[in-house]
Motif scaffolding. Structure first.
Motif, PDB file in Angstrom:
ATOM      1  N   ASN A 287      -4.419  20.783  -5.587  1.00 38.86           N
ATOM      2  CA  ASN A 287      -3.559  21.921  -4.623  1.00 38.86           C
ATOM      3  C   ASN A 287      -4.325  21.340  -3.104  1.00 38.86           C
ATOM      4  N   VAL A 288      -5.093  20.344  -3.322  1.00 35.88           N
ATOM      5  CA  VAL A 288      -5.380  20.244  -1.928  1.00 35.88           C
ATOM      6  C   VAL A 288      -5.445  18.478  -2.100  1.00 35.88           C
ATOM      7  N   ILE A 289      -4.881  18.547  -0.226  1.00 33.12           N
ATOM      8  CA  ILE A 289      -4.838  16.533  -0.463  1.00 33.12           C
ATOM      9  C   ILE A 289      -4.934  16.596   1.168  1.00 33.12           C
ATOM     10  N   ALA A 290      -5.108  14.777   1.869  1.00 36.52           N
ATOM     11  CA  ALA A 290      -5.103  14.695   2.727  1.00 36.52           C
ATOM     12  C   ALA A 290      -4.264  13.588   2.831  1.00 36.52           C
ATOM     13  N   ILE A 291      -3.388  13.565   3.962  1.00 38.95           N
ATOM     14  CA  ILE A 291      -2.549  12.719   4.190  1.00 38.95           C
ATOM     15  C   ILE A 291      -2.591  11.413   4.783  1.00 38.95           C
ATOM     16  N   ALA A 292      -1.801  10.303   4.471  1.00 40.75           N
ATOM     17  CA  ALA A 292      -2.554   8.868   4.419  1.00 40.75           C
ATOM     18  C   ALA A 292      -1.785   8.193   5.360  1.00 40.75           C
ATOM     19  N   THR A 293      -0.134   8.761   4.273  1.00 45.16           N
ATOM     20  CA  THR A 293       0.868   8.187   4.514  1.00 45.16           C
ATOM     21  C   THR A 293       1.428   7.552   6.331  1.00 45.16           C
ATOM     22  N   THR A 294       0.560   8.247   7.011  1.00 46.46           N
ATOM     23  CA  THR A 294       0.838   7.755   8.571  1.00 46.46           C
ATOM     24  C   THR A 294       0.067   6.306   9.170  1.00 46.46           C
ATOM     25  N   ALA A 312      11.445  -0.632   5.748  1.00 46.46           N
ATOM     26  CA  ALA A 312      11.519   0.281   4.068  1.00 46.46           C
ATOM     27  C   ALA A 312      11.399  -0.705   3.212  1.00 46.46           C
ATOM     28  N   GLY A 313      11.886  -1.749   3.511  1.00 44.45           N
ATOM     29  CA  GLY A 313      11.897  -2.741   1.457  1.00 44.45           C
ATOM     30  C   GLY A 313      10.310  -2.953   1.761  1.00 44.45           C
ATOM     31  N   VAL A 314       9.144  -2.712   2.736  1.00 47.80           N
ATOM     32  CA  VAL A 314       7.644  -3.158   2.244  1.00 47.80           C
ATOM     33  C   VAL A 314       7.404  -1.842   1.445  1.00 47.80           C
ATOM     34  N   LYS A 315       6.522  -2.158   0.426  1.00 45.32           N
ATOM     35  CA  LYS A 315       6.109  -1.158  -0.455  1.00 45.32           C
ATOM     36  C   LYS A 315       5.014  -1.417  -0.645  1.00 45.32           C
ATOM     37  N   ASN A 316       4.678   0.161  -1.301  1.00 47.54           N
ATOM     38  CA  ASN A 316       3.120  -0.104  -2.369  1.00 47.54           C
ATOM     39  C   ASN A 316       1.503  -0.881  -1.833  1.00 47.54           C
ATOM     40  N   VAL A 317       2.129  -0.227  -0.387  1.00 48.40           N
ATOM     41  CA  VAL A 317       0.647  -1.175   0.711  1.00 48.40           C
ATOM     42  C   VAL A 317      -0.223   0.316   0.344  1.00 48.40           C
ATOM     43  N   ILE A 318      -2.118   0.001   0.369  1.00 46.27           N
ATOM     44  CA  ILE A 318      -2.578   1.262   0.017  1.00 46.27           C
ATOM     45  C   ILE A 318      -3.424   1.557   0.763  1.00 46.27           C
ATOM     46  N   VAL A 319      -3.907   2.009   1.112  1.00 46.03           N
ATOM     47  CA  VAL A 319      -5.283   2.863   1.879  1.00 46.03           C
ATOM     48  C   VAL A 319      -5.326   3.977   0.899  1.00 46.03           C
ATOM     49  N   TRP A 320      -7.116   2.722   0.989  1.00 48.99           N
ATOM     50  CA  TRP A 320      -8.603   3.430   0.312  1.00 48.99           C
ATOM     51  C   TRP A 320      -9.111   3.815   1.669  1.00 48.99           C
ATOM     52  N   GLY A 321     -10.258   4.985   0.712  1.00 51.37           N
ATOM     53  CA  GLY A 321     -10.937   5.687   1.881  1.00 51.37           C
ATOM     54  C   GLY A 321     -10.545   6.565   2.587  1.00 51.37           C
ATOM     55  N   ASN A 322     -11.278   6.340   3.666  1.00 50.57           N
ATOM     56  CA  ASN A 322     -11.336   7.728   4.909  1.00 50.57           C
ATOM     57  C   ASN A 322     -10.370   7.630   5.803  1.00 50.57           C
ATOM     58  N   ILE A 323      -9.595   8.381   5.555  1.00 52.07           N
ATOM     59  CA  ILE A 323      -8.099   8.009   6.581  1.00 52.07           C
ATOM     60  C   ILE A 323      -8.050   8.054   7.843  1.00 52.07           C
ATOM     61  N   THR A 324      -8.614   8.507   8.659  1.00 52.62           N
ATOM     62  CA  THR A 324      -8.730   8.825  10.419  1.00 52.62           C
ATOM     63  C   THR A 324     -10.566   8.529  10.397  1.00 52.62           C
ATOM     64  N   GLY A 325     -10.712   7.582   9.371  1.00 49.34           N
ATOM     65  CA  GLY A 325     -12.429   6.849   9.923  1.00 49.34           C
ATOM     66  C   GLY A 325     -12.008   5.466   9.248  1.00 49.34           C
ATOM     67  N   SER A 326     -13.414   4.765   8.195  1.00 51.97           N
ATOM     68  CA  SER A 326     -12.752   3.723   7.505  1.00 51.97           C
ATOM     69  C   SER A 326     -12.099   3.263   6.697  1.00 51.97           C
ATOM     70  N   GLY A 410      -5.332  11.597  -0.181  1.00 52.46           N
ATOM     71  CA  GLY A 410      -6.793  11.612   0.366  1.00 52.46           C
ATOM     72  C   GLY A 410      -6.573  12.969  -1.012  1.00 52.46           C
ATOM     73  N   ILE A 411      -7.865  12.567  -2.137  1.00 52.09           N
ATOM     74  CA  ILE A 411      -7.490  13.476  -3.265  1.00 52.09           C
ATOM     75  C   ILE A 411      -8.941  14.031  -3.719  1.00 52.09           C
ATOM     76  N   SER A 426      -9.406   8.431  -0.483  1.00 55.12           N
ATOM     77  CA  SER A 426      -7.297   8.111  -0.241  1.00 55.12           C
ATOM     78  C   SER A 426      -7.595   7.149  -1.381  1.00 55.12           C
ATOM     79  N   MET A 427      -7.096   7.205  -1.760  1.00 55.02           N
ATOM     80  CA  MET A 427      -6.290   6.405  -3.183  1.00 55.02           C
ATOM     81  C   MET A 427      -5.041   6.455  -3.742  1.00 55.02           C
ATOM     82  N   PRO A 428      -4.405   5.285  -4.802  1.00 52.45           N
ATOM     83  CA  PRO A 428      -2.756   5.513  -5.115  1.00 52.45           C
ATOM     84  C   PRO A 428      -2.601   6.244  -5.540  1.00 52.45           C
ATOM     85  N   VAL A 429      -1.801   6.899  -5.591  1.00 54.66           N
ATOM     86  CA  VAL A 429      -1.284   8.500  -6.658  1.00 54.66           C
ATOM     87  C   VAL A 429       0.244   7.645  -7.286  1.00 54.66           C
ATOM     88  N   ARG A 430       0.565   8.543  -7.670  1.00 61.55           N
ATOM     89  CA  ARG A 430       2.122   9.283  -8.210  1.00 61.55           C
ATOM     90  C   ARG A 430       2.261  10.159  -8.235  1.00 61.55           C
TER      91      ARG A 430
END
Length: 494
Positions: A287-294, A312-326, A410-411, A426-430
């Motif tokens: 129940n605790v997550i970190a936002i990488a959508t920015t 809006a046509g660009v999909k499925n870009v993945i952000v790995w790791g430290n969202i506000t860091g590396s 971020g999970i 941060s990793m890919p989820v649904r």
């Protein structure tokens, strides 16, 4: 007159919503009620998932023994006392035949059809009741550091009905320091003047002891102003840890048990989420997550400008790791929809995005350069994009993300993609059915796997500094403690 008709008799029918025997019994009961002036019927339909528990409790309370659906008993309306168990369907059929010379000739097909209708009706009624309940008891949303621009832009997004549903009212609680009280009061007045239909109330709070009372959602926006010329990065990390050390026990104490916590902001987003779970052990990590959508949204916009297409046509870009860091922007699964090119298809037709960027040098040079400048840009944003990111992820959490679409979040890690356990990464989820799950079925190449090792190192270092296990951040592979964490996570997978 028969004693069975001398007083009003109420027969109670309870069964599983999808039970054909319950369907047959209730229709026969309806017929008796229509033809006998002193025969009354009260029906209690139960969801199949709740039936066994309900049956056990009602039988235990009355001292009955009954194991199947339906269960039928009689209660004299004007005499009180304990109900008289009649039994199941066959018992009721015998009763109706013996006393009233009425029976049921319903076929098996009709029973199954009515049982299916009963289940659908039950689901619809339950949904309506839930909507009414939500209107009576609004969701309690708490926002920390609420004087920030992100919060200002977030309030109308939360209250427009798209995030929690068009029938769900919300109460928003703005939490900040005494120094920000005037700003909070101004936000409250402006929000009230908007007369948003689903905003039941909005209030400001500056007393920390009152924080998070009955919270359904907590949005943590606290940031530290990084200036490494003034103090070290390690001191900023410890400052963030101290903030969460205050918040987490209060969330445990005052919020609801299923409270959802979202960490957002410009700095240490992963660390804030991790420290909330560390200092609040009863808060469920799921129940605790970190936002990488920015980052996702900003990268998609960069790619869309390069390809001269709709963002809006660009999909499925993945952000790995430290969202506000590396972090690492992964385009290997990215897709492009609705692009104006030689090959066209229906609305759901897509092309691999990397196949549409013919200048590979741009990906490895200009895009990376754009990502570097993007970090400083995000820190200067006034709040519209981060607020939209929080609202989007909350909407997905409550209503599900689009099918086949990847969302980066971020999970709290459990070893997925060989990332070490015990950090927020941060990793890919649904999102579906009110929960999220990591998309572990995605394939990643060796190059990406190697990058994840460096990213995990930074987050482990932040954790160790926050918990005061080390004093200073160390370079990748430069200290034994971090290496131990990485190897415990079995990072270097074959």
């Amino acid at each position: 007159m028969s004693q069975h008709l001398a007083f009003v008799m109420v027969s109670l029918f309870t069964g599983k919503a999808n039970c054909p025997y319950y369907a047959k019994a209730e229709l026969l009961a309806d017929s008796l009620q229509a033809n006998l002036p002193n025969f009354r019927v009260h029906k209690i339909t139960q969801h199949p998932d709740k039936w066994e528990q309900w049956l056990h409790e009602i039988c235990e309370m009355n001292g009955w023994e009954h194991r199947c659906s339906p269960i039928i008993w009689r209660e004299p309306l004007d005499r009180g006392g304990k109900g008289l168990l009649l039994g199941g369907l066959n018992d009721f059929l015998e009763y109706a035949q013996h006393y009233y010379s009425i029976t049921s000739r319903m076929s098996s097909e009709e029973m199954l059809s009515i049982a299916e209708e009963n289940l659908q009706e039950y689901i619809e009624v339950e949904k309506e009741e839930e909507e009414i309940k939500n209107l009576i008891k609004p969701l309690q949303i708490w926002i920390t550091s609420a004087s920030t621009p992100i919060c200002y832009h977030l309030i109308p997004l939360l209250a427009n009905g798209e995030v929690f549903g068009m029938t769900t009212e919300i109460s928003i609680h703005l939490l900040d320091t005494d120094q920000s009280k005037e700003v909070l009061c101004g936000i409250v007045m402006e929000a009230e003047d908007m007369a948003l239909p689903l905003l039941r109330s909005i209030s400001e709070h500056t007393k920390i002891d009152e924080a998070f009372i009955q919270a359904d959602v907590v949005i943590v926006l606290d940031d530290v102003l990084l200036n490494c010329e003034v103090q070290s990065l390690e001191n900023y990390i410890r400052e963030v840890s101290e903030i969460c050390q205050v918040y987490a026990p209060l969330i445990e104490k005052n919020a609801k048990s299923e409270v959802r916590v979202i960490s957002s902001g410009k700095t240490f987003v992963n660390l804030k989420a991790l420290m909330i779970t560390t200092y609040g052990p009863s808060i469920k990590p799921k129940n605790v997550i970190a936002i990488a959508t920015t980052w996702e949204s900003a990268t998609k916009a960069t790619l869309a400008r390069k390809l001269n297409t709709n963002v809006a046509g660009v999909k499925n870009v993945i952000v790995w790791g430290n969202i506000t860091g590396s972090n690492y922007i992964d385009l290997s699964h990215a897709k492009l929809y609705g692009h104006d090119c030689a090959i066209w298809g229906p609305a759901d037709f897509s092309r691999p995005l990397l196949n549409m960027i013919y200048d590979s040098e741009w990906i490895y040079s200009e895009l990376q350069s754009a990502e570097s400048s993007l970090s400083s840009q995000l820190c200067r944003y006034e709040g519209m994009l981060p607020a939209h990111a929080v609202a989007t992820v909350l909407r997905y959490w409550y209503h599900g993300s689009p099918p086949e679409e990847i969302v980066s979040v971020g999970i709290c890690t459990e070893g997925q993609f060989c990332v070490p356990k015990g950090i927020v990464f941060s990793m890919p989820v649904r999102f579906q059915n009110g929960n999220w799950e990591v998309m572990t079925e995605l394939k990643i190449n060796k190059e990406t796997q190697g990058v994840l090792g460096c990213l995990a190192h930074e987050l482990v270092q932040e954790k160790l500094v926050a918990l005061k296990e080390i004093q200073e951040m160390q370079p990748y592979g430069g200290d034994k403690i971090t290496s131990k964490y990485l190897h415990q996570g079995e990072f270097f997978c074959p």
